[in-house]
Design a protein around this motif. Structure first.
Motif, short mmCIF file in Angstrom:
data_model
loop_
_atom_site.label_atom_id
_atom_site.label_comp_id
_atom_site.label_asym_id
_atom_site.label_seq_id
_atom_site.Cartn_x
_atom_site.Cartn_y
_atom_site.Cartn_z
N ALA A 56 0.83 -1.20 0.00
CA ALA A 56 0.00 0.00 0.00
C ALA A 56 0.87 1.26 0.00
O ALA A 56 0.59 2.21 -0.74
CB ALA A 56 -0.94 0.00 1.20
N CYS A 57 1.92 1.26 0.80
CA CYS A 57 2.78 2.45 0.87
C CYS A 57 3.53 2.68 -0.45
O CYS A 57 3.54 3.79 -0.98
CB CYS A 57 3.78 2.31 2.01
N VAL A 58 4.12 1.61 -0.98
CA VAL A 58 4.98 1.77 -2.16
C VAL A 58 4.16 1.84 -3.45
O VAL A 58 4.31 2.78 -4.24
CB VAL A 58 6.03 0.64 -2.23
N ASP A 59 3.30 0.85 -3.67
CA ASP A 59 2.60 0.76 -4.96
C ASP A 59 1.34 1.61 -5.04
O ASP A 59 0.98 2.08 -6.12
CB ASP A 59 2.25 -0.70 -5.26
N VAL A 60 0.66 1.79 -3.93
CA VAL A 60 -0.58 2.57 -3.97
C VAL A 60 -0.31 4.05 -3.68
O VAL A 60 -0.72 4.92 -4.45
CB VAL A 60 -1.63 2.00 -2.98
N GLU A 61 0.40 4.33 -2.61
CA GLU A 61 0.65 5.71 -2.21
C GLU A 61 1.84 6.34 -2.94
O GLU A 61 1.98 7.54 -2.97
CB GLU A 61 0.87 5.80 -0.70
N THR B 145 13.94 -4.67 4.84
CA THR B 145 12.69 -5.40 5.11
C THR B 145 11.60 -4.94 4.16
O THR B 145 10.82 -5.74 3.65
CB THR B 145 12.26 -5.21 6.58
N VAL B 146 11.55 -3.64 3.91
CA VAL B 146 10.58 -3.10 2.95
C VAL B 146 10.78 -3.75 1.58
O VAL B 146 9.84 -4.23 0.95
CB VAL B 146 10.69 -1.56 2.83
N MET B 147 12.04 -3.80 1.15
CA MET B 147 12.34 -4.35 -0.18
C MET B 147 12.00 -5.83 -0.25
O MET B 147 11.42 -6.29 -1.23
CB MET B 147 13.80 -4.10 -0.54
N SER B 148 12.35 -6.61 0.78
CA SER B 148 12.08 -8.04 0.72
C SER B 148 10.58 -8.33 0.80
O SER B 148 10.06 -9.18 0.08
CB SER B 148 12.85 -8.80 1.80
N ARG B 149 9.87 -7.61 1.68
CA ARG B 149 8.42 -7.82 1.77
C ARG B 149 7.73 -7.43 0.46
O ARG B 149 6.82 -8.12 0.00
CB ARG B 149 7.82 -7.00 2.91
N LEU B 150 8.17 -6.35 -0.12
CA LEU B 150 7.57 -5.90 -1.37
C LEU B 150 7.82 -6.92 -2.48
O LEU B 150 6.90 -7.27 -3.22
CB LEU B 150 8.13 -4.53 -1.76
N HIS B 151 9.04 -7.43 -2.55
CA HIS B 151 9.37 -8.42 -3.57
C HIS B 151 8.51 -9.67 -3.41
O HIS B 151 7.91 -10.16 -4.36
CB HIS B 151 10.86 -8.78 -3.50
N ARG B 152 8.46 -10.17 -2.19
CA ARG B 152 7.69 -11.39 -1.94
C ARG B 152 6.20 -11.16 -2.15
O ARG B 152 5.50 -12.01 -2.70
CB ARG B 152 7.97 -11.91 -0.53
N ARG C 102 4.67 -8.94 -4.11
CA ARG C 102 4.39 -8.82 -5.56
C ARG C 102 4.43 -10.19 -6.22
O ARG C 102 3.57 -10.50 -7.05
CB ARG C 102 5.39 -7.88 -6.23
N ARG C 103 5.43 -10.99 -5.88
CA ARG C 103 5.55 -12.33 -6.46
C ARG C 103 4.33 -13.18 -6.10
O ARG C 103 3.76 -13.86 -6.96
CB ARG C 103 6.84 -12.99 -5.97
N LEU C 104 3.88 -13.12 -4.86
CA LEU C 104 2.72 -13.87 -4.44
C LEU C 104 1.45 -13.38 -5.14
O LEU C 104 0.63 -14.19 -5.60
CB LEU C 104 2.53 -13.77 -2.92
N MET C 105 1.30 -12.08 -5.25
CA MET C 105 0.13 -11.54 -5.94
C MET C 105 0.10 -11.98 -7.39
O MET C 105 -0.94 -12.40 -7.91
CB MET C 105 0.11 -10.00 -5.85
N LEU C 106 1.24 -11.93 -8.07
CA LEU C 106 1.30 -12.38 -9.46
C LEU C 106 0.96 -13.86 -9.57
O LEU C 106 0.24 -14.27 -10.49
CB LEU C 106 2.69 -12.11 -10.06
N ARG C 107 1.44 -14.65 -8.64
CA ARG C 107 1.14 -16.09 -8.66
C ARG C 107 -0.35 -16.32 -8.49
O ARG C 107 -0.95 -17.12 -9.18
CB ARG C 107 1.93 -16.81 -7.56
N ARG C 108 -0.95 -15.61 -7.55
CA ARG C 108 -2.39 -15.79 -7.30
C ARG C 108 -3.23 -15.34 -8.48
O ARG C 108 -4.23 -15.95 -8.81
CB ARG C 108 -2.78 -15.07 -6.02
N ILE C 109 -2.84 -14.26 -9.11
CA ILE C 109 -3.57 -13.79 -10.29
C ILE C 109 -3.41 -14.80 -11.43
O ILE C 109 -4.37 -15.11 -12.13
CB ILE C 109 -3.09 -12.38 -10.71
N ALA C 110 -2.21 -15.36 -11.60
CA ALA C 110 -1.98 -16.37 -12.64
C ALA C 110 -2.80 -17.61 -12.35
O ALA C 110 -3.38 -18.20 -13.28
CB ALA C 110 -0.49 -16.71 -12.72
#
Length: 179
Positions: free
Chosen positions: A116-121, A138-145, A147-155
Motif C-alpha cells: 500500500a505504501c509503495v505501490d498505492v501511495e 525489510t521493505v524491499m524483501s516484503r515488497l518483492h515477496r 508482488r511475487r505472491l500476488m502475481l502467482r495468485r492472479i496467474a
C-alpha cells in the motif's frame, strides 16, 4: 430528345416532394436529391420517353434512399459491435481489478502495508521504512515477496478461470509473516 439533365430540371419539384416524403426531413431530402442527381447525371443515358425518364428518376431516388437506410443500419450495427467490444474490455478491466484486489487482500497485514505504501501511495522505500518503522531491507524483501505472491495468485486465477486459489492463506508461504 431531352437529356437527363433536362428531365431532372422539369421533374425536380415532384422528385423533391417524393424525397421529402421518404426522409421526412428537408435537409435529408436535399441530400438525397443531390445524391440522386449525381447518380442520374453520371449514368449518362436515360429513357427517351418523358414518362419513362420520370419513372427512371423516381427509381434512382428510391434506390438512393434504400441505400442510405442500409448504410445507416450497417453503421448502427458497427457502432453496437464497437460498444460491445468496449463493454467487454471494460468487463475485463473490472475483472482484472477485482483479481488484483483479491490478491492484495489475501496478503498478511505486514505485506499489505508495504504494498500500500509503495505501490498505492507512491512512497519511496525509505519513506515506507520510516512510516512503518522497519528497515529499508525489510521493505524491499516484503515488497518483492508480496508482488511475487500476488502475481502467482492472479496467474492461478487466470489458469483456473476463477478467483485466487489460495485466498486467505496470507503471505506466510513466501516467508513474509508480517514482521
Amino acid at each position: 430528345m431531352r437529356t437527363i439533365g433536362q428531365h431532372l430540371v422539369t421533374s425536380w419539384p415532384r422528385l423533391f416532394g417524393y424525397a421529402l416524403k421518404l426522409t421526412r426531413e428537408p435537409e435529408a431530402a436535399r441530400d438525397l436529391m443531390q445524391q440522386s442527381a449525381l447518380q442520374a447525371l453520371s449514368a449518362g443515358s436515360a429513357p427517351a420517353d418523358e414518362r419513362a425518364a420520370r419513372a427512371y428518376l423516381f427509381r434512382i431516388v428510391r434506390n438512393a434512399f434504400i441505400d442510405r437506410i442500409r448504410r445507416a443500419a450497417l453503421r448502427t450495427e458497427r457502432e453496437a459491435d464497437d460498444e460491445r467490444i468496449v463493454r467487454d474490455r471494460f468487463d475485463d478491466r473490472l475483472i482484472d481489478a477485482i483479481a488484483v484486489r483479491q490478491a492484495f487482500e489475501s496478503l498478511d497485514a505486514g505485506c499489505r502495508r508495504v504494498v500500500a505504501c509503495v505501490d498505492v501511495e507512491g512512497l519511496s522505500y525509505r519513506e515506507t521504512a520510516e512510516t512503518l518503522g522497519i528497515p529499508v531491507g525489510t521493505v524491499m524483501s516484503r515488497l518483492h515477496r508480496a508482488r511475487r505472491l500476488m502475481l502467482r495468485r492472479i496467474a492461478e486465477r487466470d489458469e483456473a478461470g476463477r478467483g485466487p486459489g489460495c485466498a486467505g492463506t496470507g503471505c506466510a508461504e513466501t516467508g513474509c509473516a508480517g514482521r
